[in-house]
Structures are given as C-alpha cells and as structure tokens.
Design an enzyme around this catalytic site. Structure first.
Site, PDB file in Angstrom:
ATOM      1  CB  CYS A  85      -1.081   0.129   1.187  1.00 35.47           C
ATOM      2  SG  CYS A  85      -2.576   0.885   0.690  1.00 35.47           S
ATOM      3  CG  HIS A 182      -2.931  -3.008   3.377  1.00 36.16           C
ATOM      4  ND1 HIS A 182      -1.522  -2.491   4.518  1.00 36.16           N
ATOM      5  CD2 HIS A 182      -3.958  -2.353   3.269  1.00 36.16           C
ATOM      6  CE1 HIS A 182      -2.150  -1.062   4.123  1.00 36.16           C
ATOM      7  NE2 HIS A 182      -2.990  -1.303   3.240  1.00 36.16           N
ATOM      8  CD  GLU A 184       0.225  -5.320   5.910  1.00 39.78           C
ATOM      9  OE1 GLU A 184      -0.032  -5.816   4.879  1.00 39.78           O
ATOM     10  OE2 GLU A 184      -0.060  -3.853   5.930  1.00 39.78           O
TER      11      GLU A 184
HETATM   12  N1  GLN Z   1      -4.054   6.477   1.169  1.00 41.00           N
HETATM   13  C1  GLN Z   1      -2.372   6.194   1.665  1.00 41.00           C
HETATM   14  C2  GLN Z   1      -1.404   6.942   1.095  1.00 41.00           C
HETATM   15  O1  GLN Z   1      -1.036   8.098  -0.021  1.00 41.00           O
HETATM   16  C3  GLN Z   1      -1.507   4.663   1.859  1.00 41.00           C
HETATM   17  C4  GLN Z   1      -3.029   4.145   2.612  1.00 41.00           C
HETATM   18  C5  GLN Z   1      -2.453   2.913   3.063  1.00 41.00           C
HETATM   19  O2  GLN Z   1      -0.924   2.229   3.782  1.00 41.00           O
HETATM   20  N2  GLN Z   1      -3.454   1.442   3.761  1.00 41.00           N
HETATM   21  O3  GLN Z   1      -0.428   6.693   1.399  1.00 41.00           O
END
Ligand code: GLN
Length: 203
Positions: A85, A182, A184
């Site tokens: 992410c 994710h 994890e």
């Molecule tokens: N929207 C977040 C970002 O742009 C990422 C969100 C996440 O890691 N769950 O950094």
C-alpha cells in the site's frame, strides 16, 4: 539465517513482523524480523519491508532520517524489498493523487510504475475482495484494500502478479515486490513466503 527489517517509520509494523515470523516458520527457515529505523540498522539486511500507512509522512520522515539513500543502496545490491500500500507508493517512480493530481512527494523511484494514490475513492475506501494471484497457486488471496493506490502504468521489467478486474494491484520488478493491498492484515502467509523465497532466490 536471514534478517528481515520492517521499516519503522509509521504504519502497521507489528502485523508485518508477526506474519513474516509465521512465514519463516512455515518454510522452516531460521531468521529474525526487526523493526529498523536508522541507516546503520538497514545496511546489512537480507530483506526490507515498507508497510502501509501514509506515504507522504514516510517521505518526510525518511528524508529527515536519511534512510532513502541507504534503501537505494540495498536495492542496487538486489536485496529484496517488499512494499504494501503506502510502501508501494514509496517505491514508485511516479505518483499522483486522483483528487489533487501531481503531488511531487518524495519517493524512492525504484519501481518502474506510475501509481495513483487513493484510487478507489470515497465509496470504496476500504473493502476486501478475493484476488487471483497465479504465482501463489489456485487458492484466491484475500485482498484487503484500505485507501489503496492502483498501478496505472507499467514500465520495463515489471511483472504483473495480480489484477482486480482490469486494475493492476500487485507487481514484481526483479528484487522489488509490491502490493496495493495489505497481505499483512490477513492470516495468509503466502505473499510473505514468496518474499522470503525471493530472498532465498528460489523463485
Ligand atoms: N492512502 C495512503 C497513502 O496514500 C495509503 C493507505 C494505506 O497504506 N493503507 O499513502
């Protein structure tokens, strides 16, 4: 014996530590998983994970702690890196925000992709869905998406590992593994096992 670091700037560190330890156990591998922050803690690692969180915060904190250049050195030695992410965003060469456009946030620029932050918008800020990830076998992988990015353009040497409908959500470029979701936050250790196999050069 392998030593894996979880970059301890911000985000869901403990979840990554736990699932990586479980993956080590599943593969009967000896190893340790450490939360790392300082360049000297990062230098000798066999693998590094960058977690979910807020990628703009990562950029700021990491430039203050001076860790980006150390991570780039690791990558030039082909040490495996795994980003989930916000971690994917931090790896990306180009990043923009769906709402505000070009954002010039500092990134490592190691992964030849263009990433769109917060791609899934308000209605679908968080959702879970089954994904087909052929490198992990036939059983679908539960994708947990939280204000997730999407991978919109793909450059040289980037292999697509998973799509959600036609949107690319997991890739690998040599030593770099990245997911928009994710792993994890599930009990499924297969992505972390795959990462460990990259470290062992078994893929
Ligand atoms: N929207 C977040 C970002 O742009 C990422 C969100 C996440 O890691 N769950 O950094």
């Amino acid at each position: 014996m392998v030593t894996i670091g979880v970059l301890g700037l911000q985000g869901d560190l403990e979840e990554h530590v736990d699932i990586t330890e479980n993956a080590l156990e599943k593969l009967s591998l000896k190893g340790e998983v450490l939360v790392v922050k300082k360049p000297e803690e990062i230098e000798g690692l066999d693998g590094l994970i960058i977690t979910g969180g807020e990628s703009t915060v990562f950029g700021k904190v990491s430039s203050r702690l001076n860790v980006f250049s150390t991570i780039k050195q690791l990558s030039s030695k082909k040490v495996p890196l795994f980003g989930t992410c916000a971690g994917l965003i931090v790896f990306a060469r180009n990043v923009y925000d769906r709402v505000v456009g070009e954002i010039n946030q500092p990134t490592l620029g190691l992964l030849n992709v263009t990433v769109s932050r917060n791609y899934f918008g308000r209605q679908r800020e968080s959702f879970e869905t089954d994904l087909l990830v052929p490198i992990l076998g036939d059983k679908p992988f539960k994708g947990v998406f939280i204000r997730a990015p999407a991978i919109e353009e793909i450059g040289e040497n980037v292999e697509i590992l998973a799509r959600l409908e036609d949107i690319v959500v997991a890739v690998r470029q040599e030593n770099i593994l990245a997911t928009a979701f994710h792993p994890e936050l599930t009990d499924d250790t297969r992505f972390h096992e795959y990462f460990l196999k990259i470290i062992l050069q078994e893929t």
